[in-house]
Each structure stands twice: as structure tokens, then as C-alpha cells.
Design an enzyme around this catalytic site. Structure first.
Site, PDB file in Angstrom:
ATOM      1  N   ASN A  78      22.566  64.812  98.279  1.00 42.76           N
ATOM      2  CA  ASN A  78      23.854  64.092  98.712  1.00 42.76           C
ATOM      3  C   ASN A  78      25.046  64.817  99.441  1.00 42.76           C
ATOM      4  O   ASN A  78      25.874  64.354  99.892  1.00 42.76           O
ATOM      5  CB  ASN A  78      24.378  63.506  97.324  1.00 42.76           C
ATOM      6  CG  ASN A  78      24.687  64.320  96.569  1.00 42.76           C
ATOM      7  OD1 ASN A  78      24.094  65.683  96.323  1.00 42.76           O
ATOM      8  ND2 ASN A  78      25.664  64.349  95.407  1.00 42.76           N
ATOM      9  N   GLY A  92      59.358  73.434  67.022  1.00 44.28           N
ATOM     10  CA  GLY A  92      59.018  74.798  66.787  1.00 44.28           C
ATOM     11  C   GLY A  92      58.088  75.635  67.628  1.00 44.28           C
ATOM     12  O   GLY A  92      57.291  74.807  68.315  1.00 44.28           O
ATOM     13  N   LYS A 142      52.583  74.050  69.110  1.00 43.40           N
ATOM     14  CA  LYS A 142      51.698  73.774  67.785  1.00 43.40           C
ATOM     15  C   LYS A 142      51.477  72.274  67.906  1.00 43.40           C
ATOM     16  O   LYS A 142      50.204  71.782  67.524  1.00 43.40           O
ATOM     17  CB  LYS A 142      52.276  73.924  66.634  1.00 43.40           C
ATOM     18  CG  LYS A 142      51.526  73.618  65.557  1.00 43.40           C
ATOM     19  CD  LYS A 142      51.888  74.352  64.229  1.00 43.40           C
ATOM     20  CE  LYS A 142      53.352  73.904  63.761  1.00 43.40           C
ATOM     21  NZ  LYS A 142      53.596  74.575  62.344  1.00 43.40           N
ATOM     22  N   THR A 171      64.514  73.736  60.612  1.00 47.10           N
ATOM     23  CA  THR A 171      64.323  72.272  60.467  1.00 47.10           C
ATOM     24  C   THR A 171      65.881  71.385  60.357  1.00 47.10           C
ATOM     25  O   THR A 171      65.816  70.281  60.709  1.00 47.10           O
ATOM     26  CB  THR A 171      63.431  71.816  59.265  1.00 47.10           C
ATOM     27  OG1 THR A 171      63.809  72.459  58.085  1.00 47.10           O
ATOM     28  CG2 THR A 171      62.075  72.050  59.553  1.00 47.10           C
ATOM     29  N   ALA A 176      59.469  68.628  66.464  1.00 45.18           N
ATOM     30  CA  ALA A 176      58.442  69.158  67.306  1.00 45.18           C
ATOM     31  C   ALA A 176      59.034  70.192  68.290  1.00 45.18           C
ATOM     32  O   ALA A 176      58.323  70.291  69.275  1.00 45.18           O
ATOM     33  CB  ALA A 176      57.711  68.019  68.139  1.00 45.18           C
ATOM     34  N   ARG A 209      52.284  80.925  63.935  1.00 44.24           N
ATOM     35  CA  ARG A 209      51.159  81.257  63.063  1.00 44.24           C
ATOM     36  C   ARG A 209      49.737  80.615  63.921  1.00 44.24           C
ATOM     37  O   ARG A 209      48.866  81.040  63.450  1.00 44.24           O
ATOM     38  CB  ARG A 209      51.272  80.647  61.718  1.00 44.24           C
ATOM     39  CG  ARG A 209      52.271  81.508  61.032  1.00 44.24           C
ATOM     40  CD  ARG A 209      52.704  80.867  59.547  1.00 44.24           C
ATOM     41  NE  ARG A 209      53.686  79.692  59.905  1.00 44.24           N
ATOM     42  CZ  ARG A 209      54.178  79.051  58.980  1.00 44.24           C
ATOM     43  NH1 ARG A 209      54.010  79.267  57.631  1.00 44.24           N
ATOM     44  NH2 ARG A 209      55.112  78.018  59.202  1.00 44.24           N
TER      45      ARG A 209
END
Ligand code: UD1
Ligand code: CA
Length: 465
Positions: free
Chosen positions: A382, A10, A21, A79, A8, A14
Site C-alpha cells: 500500500n 500538589g 500525581k 492543603t 490538585a 512520593r
């Protein structure tokens, strides 16, 4: 022993978003929350999340997840580089490592069970999830050695035209024998189109690799851009609606409605078109919601009707009818058989059973006893500009049309408020309260003005000084 690592780190270029992301939401949960949820059933001994781009933000969003170890990847060089960061925290670990892409959110737990089973039976160094896609564009392609094994994975951008015709894709979900993976990780090279270290290259280096093809390719949809996000949302919504239809919920026009994972329904609920449920919402037996309604983080008892209305963080008792065009805001608690109707807003208020607020009212910070009838246009004033104050109305009381109740104020039981009253003082039980200017009537007013030539000043009303 099983360890799970979720990639997680990256940026998700895009997506063209400020948000990392993996924090993009899908039916009310972020991508990474969904990925973590799908492996929970495997009860892994270790759970690691590789963070990098906006790491603090990703970590903060998952602060409540027990036992999650955050591993920083800085900078992000692919990765393979991401998984290399596990060499230190998993030093000495013996067992299997499940690697999940943080952007593949629709994976089913049952598929992971199968993957684990096949991996342990085959004794392969790695078993990966694959799928046959009609449009494999963008995914890495899986090349098999003919005997069910995998010889290697080539990324879309590194494939020849011929290789791109292969529609067997890599889902980005892998089970590795950690000890064997740890030996090949340092050998990754960045001689590819992106100049990154690819985890997929370990497959060829490991020698003994197999794959499990998923039956439902929707499961492995990876999210790279907003188009994918919308596709996954559609798949998820379809799954949720299908599930609830199987449990006895009627959808008149399913495709126009959306649900959250935290939506719960009783039997014989009817969901009319353009109706949306969000957050943690439970809907009792026989409710009818919509058309055109939004219900979020709320609890509805049995046989509630909501028509063209918005209900948020509210609790609605059995048999209530809401709308058309009502808004129940946070902190609204309705007893049974209440009616909150046309153009009415209720906030942070408790209405006991059988209250009626049928037209054009604002009820905020109020407590209403049973069977209070709030006349059209009644407003609880109120807010004094600094603080909010409560309005209390006892059981059986009725307010006339266009009443303003200036809080703090308490009306006893069975009070009647005359129409058009502005009340600033408490009213005891059983009393009538009227607080408005007296009506003045001058007969033949237009005739008198005409006979004076239209120039005479009218006489002052009686009682004037
Ligand atoms: C990856 C696979 C591809 C597969 C696809 C499935 C590689 C090289 N390719 O491609 O074969 O078909 O997933 O969806 O693995 N990440 C990091 N650190 C990095 C780079 C990425 O943690 O340095 C994370 C991302 O946050 C993301 C995941 O790894 O959650 C996948 O990265 P992404 O860039 O989306 O890979 P794909 O190009 O989709
Ligand atoms: Ca991806």
C-alpha cells in the site's frame, strides 16, 4: 447551594514521576477525572479545581470539562493554603463547600449523598469522611469528642506513638459551611512537621465538627505512591469484574483480566484468561475473548471469537473469528462471519461479509467485497515510499498464496490471482491474473552436469537471447 473544590496542586513527590500525581491513570481515567466524576451527580453550582504543580498540563487534560474553574495555588504550601485560594473566587458564596482530595479516586457517589445528608441534618460547620483502617499509617488521625463529634485531626507525622494507635483516619473529603470556613481559614498556622498550612487544622478551629465513617474503607484509599496506585487499580478492577459478572459475563480466571470503565458486554460473553479490554469497547452477546487478547476502543458484534489477538479501534461484525495471532489495527471494519487468522495484520480496511484472510497476510488500506478469499501470504503493497494507496478486491475473488497487490489497484469480482503473482495493473471481473516468472524445468540436470565433469556451463533456459 453547593460548590465543589478538588485539591490538585500538589507535586506528588512520593510518586517519583514526571507526571503530576492527579494525572496518573487508573483503569483508563486519570485520578482527577475520577474524582470529578464521583461528584457529578450532586450537580454543584460551582466546580473549582486547585492547580499548581504543572498547572498548565493539568488544565489542558481537563479542557473538555464544562464549567470547571481553575484556581492557581502558587507556591503550594499545604492543603489549608490550597483552600485559602478559594477566598477570592468564592467571596460572597453562601452554601456548602465539598472539598475533595484529588488523589482519592475510588469514592462512590452514594457516599457523597450520605455525607451531604448527614451534614445538612446535623448543622455542623464541617462533616468529614472517616474510616477505620487495619493499617492507618500515613493518614491523618481523627479524634472524636466522645459524642460523635470530632475534636481535631492530627497528621500521622505529627502524632505521638500513642495517637498513632488510633485507627480512625481522615479520608480527605469534607463538607464545610463555607461562610464559617472562610472565617477560620486565615487563622491557620504552619507549626507542624512539614511547615505547611493544613486544612485539617480548620476542624478544631470550627468547633462543631462531625464525621461519617465509610463502610467500605477501599473507597477512601488515597494515592501517594505507586504501591497505592496498584492497590487502587486492583480494587477498581475487582469492582468492574464483579459488576460485569453480575450482568452475565463469565470470567474463567478473573484476576488475570483487566477492564476499562468504558467496557460494555452483552449476555453470555466468556472472557478467557489474560484478556484485557481498554478504552470504549463494546462486546456483543455470546462473544468469546481470549485467552491472551487485547481489545481497545472497538466494537464487536455478537458471537465473535478473538483468540490470542490484538484488536484496536476496529469494528468486527457478528460471527467473526479472529486469530490466533492476528492484529486488527485502527480503521479495520469487518462484516459478518469473516475469518482473520494466523499471523494476519489488517489496517484501515473494510472487509465485507464472509471474507477469509486465514494465514500470514497484510491487508492495509483495502476494500474487500463479500466472500473474498485471501490466500496465504497475500500482501497489499500500500505504500510507495511517499503515499499510501488503496487496494480494491471485488466480491468472490480469490488471491493465490504469496500474491503481492501493488496499490493503487482494483481487482473486479470473481477474479482469480495465481499464486506468487505480483500485480501492478487492474484486473477485470471474472479474469485470471498471473504475474510471475515462468517455471523452467531441465530434466536430468544433475546427470548432465556430472558427465561434463562438473565444469561445463549449463545451457541457458529456453527463450534466453
Ligand atoms: C491528606 C490529609 C490527611 C488525610 C489524607 C487522606 C492534610 C494536611 N492531610 O494528607 O489528613 O488522611 O490526605 O488521603 O490535608 N494539595 C494541594 N496543594 C498543596 C498540597 C496538597 O492542592 O499545597 C493537594 C494534592 O495535590 C492532593 C491533596 O491535596 O491531591 C492531598 O495532598 P497530600 O499531600 O497527598 O496529603 P496527605 O499527606 O495524603
Ligand atoms: Ca494523599
Amino acid at each position: 447551594m453547593l460548590a465543589v473544590a478538588v485539591l490538585a496542586a500538589g507535586k506528588g513527590t512520593r510518586m517519583k514521576s514526571q507526571l503530576p500525581k492527579v494525572l496518573q491513570p487508573l483503569a483508563g481515567a486519570t485520578l482527577v477525572e475520577r474524582v470529578l466524576a464521583c461528584c457529578r451527580g450532586l450537580a454543584p453550582a460551582r466546580q473549582l479545581l486547585i492547580v499548581g504543580h504543572q498547572a498548565e498540563r493539568v488544565e489542558a487534560s481537563l479542557a473538555a470539562v464544562a464549567g470547571l474553574e481553575f484556581v492557581l495555588q502558587q507556591p503550594q504550601q499545604g492543603t489549608g493554603h490550597a483552600v485559602q485560594q478559594l477566598l477570592a473566587p468564592l467571596a460572597g458564596f453562601e452554601g456548602d463547600l465539598l472539598v475533595l482530595n484529588g488523589d482519592v479516586p475510588l469514592l462512590r457517589a452514594a457516599t457523597l449523598d450520605k455525607l451531604l445528608d448527614q451534614h445538612r441534618r446535623s448543622g455542623a460547620a464541617v462533616t468529614l469522611l472517616s474510616a477505620r483502617l487495619a493499617n492507618p499509617s500515613g493518614y491523618g488521625r481523627v479524634f472524636s469528642d466522645g459524642g460523635g463529634g470530632v475534636s481535631g485531626i492530627i497528621e500521622h507525622r505529627d502524632c505521638s506513638d500513642d495517637q498513632r494507635r488510633n485507627n480512625l483516619i481522615n479520608a480527605g473529603i469534607y463538607l464545610f459551611d463555607w461562610q464559617r470556613l472562610a472565617k477560620v481559614l486565615p487563622r491557620l498556622r504552619s507549626d507542624n512537621d512539614q511547615g505547611e498550612l493544613y486544612l485539617t487544622d480548620t476542624v478544631a478551629l470550627l468547633g462543631h465538627a462531625t464525621h461519617l465513617e465509610v463502610a467500605d474503607p477501599d473507597e477512601i484509599l488515597g494515592i501517594n505512591d505507586r504501591l497505592h496506585l496498584a492497590q487502587c487499580e486492583a480494587v477498581l478492577q475487582e469492582r468492574l469484574r464483579r459488576h460485569w459478572m453480575e450482568q452475565g459475563v463469565t470470567f474463567i480466571d478473573p484476576a488475570s483480566c483487566t477492564l476499562s470503565e468504558g467496557s460494555r458486554f452483552g449476555r453470555d460473553v466468556v472472557i478467557e484468561p489474560q484478556t484485557h479490554l481498554r478504552g470504549t469497547t463494546s462486546v456483543g452477546d455470546g462473544c468469546r475473548l481470549g485467552p491472551g487478547s487485547l481489545v481497545e476502543d472497538s466494537t464487536l458484534g455478537a458471537a465473535v471469537e478473538v483468540l490470542y489477538s490484538v484488536v484496536r479501534r476496529a469494528s468486527v461484525g457478528e460471527g467473526c473469528a479472529i486469530g490466533p495471532y492476528a492484529q486488527l489495527r485502527p480503521g479495520t471494519v469487518l462484516g459478518e462471519r469473516c475469518r482473520v487468522g494466523n499471523f494476519v495484520e489488517v489496517k484501515n480496511s473494510v472487509l465485507a461479509d464472509e471474507c477469509k484472510v486465514n494465514h500470514l497476510s497484510y491487508i492495509g488500506d483495502a476494500d474487500l467485497g463479500v466472500n473474498v478469499n485471501v490466500g496465504a501470504g497475500t500482501i497489499t503493497a500500500n505504500y510507495d515510499g511517499v503515499r499510501k494507496h488503496r487496494t480494491v478486491i471485488g466480491a468472490g475473488s480469490k488471491t493465490g498464496a504469496n500474491s503481492v497487490l501493488v496499490a493503487p489497484i482494483t481487482l473486479g469480482e470473481n477474479v482469480t490471482v495465481g499464486a506468487g503473482s505480483t500485480l501492478t495493473r487492474d484486473v477485470p471481473s471474472g479474469a485470471l491474473a498471473v504475474g510471475r516468472a515462468n517455471q523452467v524445468v531441465r530434466e536430468d540436470w544433475s546427470g548432465a552436469a556430472a558427465s561434463a565433469g562438473g565444469s561445463a556451463a549449463p545451457a541457458p533456459p529456453p527463450g534466453s537471447p
